[in-house]
Motif scaffolding. Structure first.
Motif, PDB file in Angstrom:
ATOM      1  N   UNK A 309       0.822  -1.215   0.000  1.00 33.63           N
ATOM      2  CA  UNK A 309       0.000   0.000   0.000  1.00 33.63           C
ATOM      3  C   UNK A 309       0.858   1.267   0.000  1.00 33.63           C
ATOM      4  N   UNK A 310       2.062   1.194   0.614  1.00 33.10           N
ATOM      5  CA  UNK A 310       2.935   2.371   0.744  1.00 33.10           C
ATOM      6  C   UNK A 310       4.340   2.014   0.254  1.00 33.10           C
ATOM      7  N   UNK A 311       4.528   1.847  -1.055  1.00 31.75           N
ATOM      8  CA  UNK A 311       5.830   1.391  -1.566  1.00 31.75           C
ATOM      9  C   UNK A 311       6.967   2.366  -1.332  1.00 31.75           C
ATOM     10  N   UNK A 312       6.674   3.649  -1.071  1.00 32.16           N
ATOM     11  CA  UNK A 312       7.717   4.647  -0.853  1.00 32.16           C
ATOM     12  C   UNK A 312       7.974   4.916   0.628  1.00 32.16           C
ATOM     13  N   UNK A 313       7.367   4.118   1.498  1.00 34.10           N
ATOM     14  CA  UNK A 313       7.522   4.329   2.946  1.00 34.10           C
ATOM     15  C   UNK A 313       8.637   3.455   3.498  1.00 34.10           C
ATOM     16  N   UNK A 314       9.365   4.001   4.473  1.00 36.61           N
ATOM     17  CA  UNK A 314      10.414   3.251   5.158  1.00 36.61           C
ATOM     18  C   UNK A 314      10.323   3.350   6.666  1.00 36.61           C
ATOM     19  N   UNK A 315       9.353   4.152   7.164  1.00 31.83           N
ATOM     20  CA  UNK A 315       9.153   4.342   8.596  1.00 31.83           C
ATOM     21  C   UNK A 315       7.666   4.217   8.898  1.00 31.83           C
ATOM     22  N   UNK A 316       7.317   3.386   9.886  1.00 35.24           N
ATOM     23  CA  UNK A 316       5.926   3.169  10.262  1.00 35.24           C
ATOM     24  C   UNK A 316       5.786   3.433  11.763  1.00 35.24           C
ATOM     25  N   UNK A 317       4.955   4.415  12.098  1.00 39.36           N
ATOM     26  CA  UNK A 317       4.788   4.842  13.489  1.00 39.36           C
ATOM     27  C   UNK A 317       3.576   4.152  14.102  1.00 39.36           C
ATOM     28  N   UNK A 318       3.759   3.621  15.308  1.00 42.12           N
ATOM     29  CA  UNK A 318       2.734   2.829  15.986  1.00 42.12           C
ATOM     30  C   UNK A 318       2.335   3.532  17.271  1.00 42.12           C
ATOM     31  N   UNK A 319       1.017   3.717  17.474  1.00 38.94           N
ATOM     32  CA  UNK A 319       0.514   4.416  18.667  1.00 38.94           C
ATOM     33  C   UNK A 319       0.759   3.604  19.933  1.00 38.94           C
ATOM     34  N   UNK A 320       1.088   4.327  20.986  1.00 45.48           N
ATOM     35  CA  UNK A 320       1.305   3.737  22.308  1.00 45.48           C
ATOM     36  C   UNK A 320      -0.020   3.664  23.058  1.00 45.48           C
ATOM     37  N   UNK A 364       8.376   2.638  16.694  1.00 48.80           N
ATOM     38  CA  UNK A 364       8.686   2.618  15.273  1.00 48.80           C
ATOM     39  C   UNK A 364       8.978   1.223  14.725  1.00 48.80           C
ATOM     40  N   UNK A 365       8.501   0.992  13.513  1.00 48.44           N
ATOM     41  CA  UNK A 365       8.964  -0.098  12.652  1.00 48.44           C
ATOM     42  C   UNK A 365       9.653   0.574  11.474  1.00 48.44           C
ATOM     43  N   UNK A 366      10.908   0.235  11.227  1.00 52.45           N
ATOM     44  CA  UNK A 366      11.649   0.962  10.193  1.00 52.45           C
ATOM     45  C   UNK A 366      12.408   0.001   9.278  1.00 52.45           C
ATOM     46  N   UNK A 367      12.641   0.449   8.067  1.00 49.35           N
ATOM     47  CA  UNK A 367      13.660  -0.134   7.214  1.00 49.35           C
ATOM     48  C   UNK A 367      14.969   0.584   7.567  1.00 49.35           C
ATOM     49  N   UNK A 368      15.906  -0.057   8.212  1.00 51.92           N
ATOM     50  CA  UNK A 368      17.083   0.669   8.706  1.00 51.92           C
ATOM     51  C   UNK A 368      17.900   1.333   7.605  1.00 51.92           C
ATOM     52  N   UNK A 388       1.815   6.835   9.509  1.00 53.90           N
ATOM     53  CA  UNK A 388       1.220   6.697  10.839  1.00 53.90           C
ATOM     54  C   UNK A 388       0.173   5.587  10.770  1.00 53.90           C
ATOM     55  N   UNK A 389       0.393   4.490  11.496  1.00 51.92           N
ATOM     56  CA  UNK A 389      -0.524   3.359  11.426  1.00 51.92           C
ATOM     57  C   UNK A 389      -1.747   3.603  12.301  1.00 51.92           C
ATOM     58  N   UNK A 390      -2.954   3.425  11.781  1.00 52.35           N
ATOM     59  CA  UNK A 390      -4.162   3.570  12.604  1.00 52.35           C
ATOM     60  C   UNK A 390      -4.228   2.447  13.634  1.00 52.35           C
ATOM     61  N   UNK A 391      -4.798   2.714  14.805  1.00 51.85           N
ATOM     62  CA  UNK A 391      -4.788   1.718  15.884  1.00 51.85           C
ATOM     63  C   UNK A 391      -5.553   0.440  15.562  1.00 51.85           C
ATOM     64  N   UNK A 392      -6.527   0.512  14.650  1.00 50.72           N
ATOM     65  CA  UNK A 392      -7.224  -0.718  14.290  1.00 50.72           C
ATOM     66  C   UNK A 392      -6.342  -1.662  13.483  1.00 50.72           C
ATOM     67  N   UNK A 393      -5.216  -1.147  12.968  1.00 49.56           N
ATOM     68  CA  UNK A 393      -4.275  -1.967  12.205  1.00 49.56           C
ATOM     69  C   UNK A 393      -3.162  -2.498  13.094  1.00 49.56           C
TER      70      UNK A 393
END
Length: 439
Positions: A309-320, A364-368, A388-393
């Protein structure tokens, strides 16, 4: 007279021949001696001192080197030294390289401090020290000096440069998912929660966990040794308290100390670079947190869809999302399993607190390979897009004291971890038995 002259010529010829033979033999012998000695001469040029610890003082300064990594992504080929800099005593620094056959020690370093609001007031801060690679140098080791020209570089302590072998995205990695845990300190002995967290990550598809350990309790030490022998956990000693007074908290005004939270920024960035070409993805979070997908069984399934869905993304932020440790499952379904094991049972906490600032305390989930510099809750410098990942995901499940204090009526029941309990409970038991902590 003629005969006398002939005899004289013969004697001169014999003498010249003897001298020539002597010099030839001497030359052969000398050559053989040089051939025998040359490996020793070559070896004598190698760095005599190579760092074998995670924190290395820089001679004549109050600065420290953590790890050295080849950097080839954004500038002329250089070496990035993850460092801890005493910002009140910054002076010019110079890079000293060992090039395999010779030294190169006249390259000025560029110091980039990791300036964060939460680090204000602490004299020591994490930093990147960038060293341009000199031409004609097959770099293998590096150190820092306050002198422009070092007469005896072999007397300095050098870091081995990692990441000399890069890897393309289409090549296989040693690991698909690695979790980087920044710090254990204060005799931390939460054995049960650590075991549950590690086994949850294993179920979620993680193959490698890296822990930086300043100090932990005796039971947790036994557990970690068991995981190390198995190869699932890598424990890196982090004796920062031997060099400075670390702060046990986030804010200088409240907790004091000389460096923020046991040098958390330095360990996170060091782990990022250590795993750069070993792991496809890296998760950055604390030992009491679990990045958990809610629409997929595993992290590989989650990331496969996200990257599509996000081929140009390398950083995914996850809510605490905090699960208050003061609220328990009223039935106590899993309470009897580990009564004698020290630590918190995360399966006993099924009430989730709504975050007051969802974007404030993310992990964070990242491609280093897409990240140049990271902070705790966000990436400071990266090459790809951030999602930014939605919490339902996906959510970060964090069992801790509530913040702020809330009533049970304000909490949401969330049994996501129970979904994995059929496998998780026996796996936790096996891990504790393997370590000799559960009989």
């Amino acid at each position: 007279m003629i005969e006398l002259m002939m005899m004289t010529k013969r004697l001169m010829f014999r003498r010249m021949f003897s001298l020539l033979m002597a010099s030839t033999v001497g030359l052969v012998v000398y050559s053989k001696v040089i051939a025998i000695m040359s490996p020793r001469l070559q070896a004598s040029r190698n760095p005599r001192k190579i760092a074998d610890t995670s924190i290395t003082p820089v001679n004549g300064t109050r600065h420290f080197m953590v790890g050295a990594y080849l950097e080839h992504r954004v500038r002329k080929r250089s070496v990035r030294i993850i460092s801890i800099i005493h910002q009140e005593s910054i002076q010019p620094l110079y890079c000293v390289f060992y090039c395999g056959t010779h030294w190169a020690n006249e390259t000025e370093a560029e110091v980039q401090l990791h300036l964060e609001l939460f680090a204000i007031g602490f004299p020591f801060v994490a930093a990147d020290v960038l060293c341009p690679c000199p031409p004609g140098c097959n770099v293998s080791h590096v150190t820092l000096s306050t002198r422009f020209h070092v007469k005896h570089p072999q007397d300095h302590t050098f870091l081995h440069i990692r990441n000399l072998q890069t890897r393309q995205e289409n090549e296989s990695f040693q690991f698909d998912f690695t979790v980087c845990v920044s710090n254990l300190f204060g005799g931390y002995n939460n054995v049960l929660q650590v075991t549950q967290t590690l086994e949850m990550y294993r179920l979620l598809g993680v193959q490698h966990v890296v822990l930086y350990n300043t100090s932990c309790g005796p039971d947790l030490e036994i557990l970690l040794q068991s995981y190390k022998q198995e190869g699932f956990v890598e424990v890196l000693p982090w004796p920062i308290d031997q060099y400075m007074k670390p702060s046990p908290g986030w804010l200088f005004g409240e907790h004091g100390g000389e460096i923020h939270y046991y040098g958390q920024l330095a360990t996170l960035n060091d782990c990022l670079y250590r795993q750069m070409y070993r792991s496809r993805y890296v998760l950055l979070n604390d030992i009491d947190e679990i990045i958990t997908p809610y629409q997929h069984e595993t992290l590989p399934q989650l990331m496969e869809e996200l990257q599509r869905e996000h081929p140009k993304a390398g950083v995914f932020k996850v809510e605490n999302h905090i699960f208050p440790k003061t609220q328990f499952d009223p039935i106590g379904r899993f309470r009897c399993h580990w009564r004698n094991i020290p630590g918190r049972n995360i399966l006993d906490h099924i009430y989730r607190q709504e975050p007051s600032n969802p974007s404030g305390q993310m992990k964070l989930i990242i491609q280093p390979r897409a990240v140049l510099k990271t902070s705790v809750h966000y990436v400071m410098d990266n090459l790809l897009e951030t999602v930014h990942l939605p919490p339902q995901v996906c959510r970060l499940l964090h069992v801790r004291a509530p913040r702020p204090e809330v009533s049970k009526k304000e909490l949401h029941e969330d049994r996501r971890l129970w979904h994995y309990s059929r496998q998780l409970v026996p796996n936790v038991n096996k891990a504790l038995q393997r370590a000799g902590l559960l009989i």
